[in-house]
Design an enzyme around this catalytic site. Structure first.
Site, short mmCIF file in Angstrom:
data_model
loop_
_atom_site.label_atom_id
_atom_site.label_comp_id
_atom_site.label_asym_id
_atom_site.label_seq_id
_atom_site.Cartn_x
_atom_site.Cartn_y
_atom_site.Cartn_z
N ARG A 106 0.92 -1.21 -0.05
CA ARG A 106 -0.26 0.08 -0.02
C ARG A 106 0.89 1.33 -0.02
O ARG A 106 1.90 1.33 0.57
CB ARG A 106 -0.82 0.06 1.29
CG ARG A 106 -1.89 1.24 1.27
CD ARG A 106 -2.83 1.33 2.38
NE ARG A 106 -2.13 2.00 3.48
CZ ARG A 106 -2.72 2.10 4.70
NH1 ARG A 106 -3.82 1.76 4.93
NH2 ARG A 106 -1.89 2.64 5.87
N CYS A 108 0.24 5.56 0.81
CA CYS A 108 -0.76 6.49 1.27
C CYS A 108 -0.18 7.89 0.95
O CYS A 108 1.07 8.07 1.69
CB CYS A 108 -0.98 5.90 2.77
SG CYS A 108 -2.15 7.23 3.47
#
Length: 130
Positions: A106, A108
């Site tokens: 991920r 962010c």
């Protein structure tokens, strides 16, 4: 290369010239989902990042399901936040869909502004089941 457009009424219709997702070469690439209610096309949880994150993930789940995928097929997500101070709150919701042992890669990032002035947007890449 063969590409297949993925569309479902269970997720919001695109608000621009793009598709909800594209399946290509064994992968699913989703467009970013925001906290739009698919039926009314109104923002859910205005000013509430937890409510928005839940709606975003509900929308993303609908797109995954339409392509024959589940959360277990997701290999990468990108989370866009209006305010990085919402990181922990979004993680708490995100963790209800992905546990630490099997969570995808991920990124962010905090951004200056998101479509329709929402607080969070998430997209993903998934491996299509064989």
């Amino acid at each position: 290369m063969t590409m297949k457009i993925i569309q479902t009424a269970q997720a919001p219709a695109p608000v621009g010239p793009y598709n909800q997702a594209i399946a290509a070469n064994g992968f699913l690439f989703t467009a970013g989902q925001i906290a739009l209610d698919p039926q009314t096309m109104t923002i859910m949880g205005e000013g509430n990042v937890e409510v928005q994150a839940k709606q975003v993930l509900t929308n993303l789940g609908a797109v995954l399901q339409e392509a024959g995928c589940g959360w277990e097929n997701v290999v990468k997500t990108t989370v866009f936040l209006k305010d990085m101070n919402d990181f922990a709150a979004v993680n708490a919701i995100y963790g209800q869909y992905f546990d630490e042992a099997t969570a995808p890669a991920r990124s962010c990032v905090e951004v200056a502004r998101l479509p329709k002035d929402v607080l969070v947007e998430i997209d993903c890449v998934a491996v299509l089941p064989t």
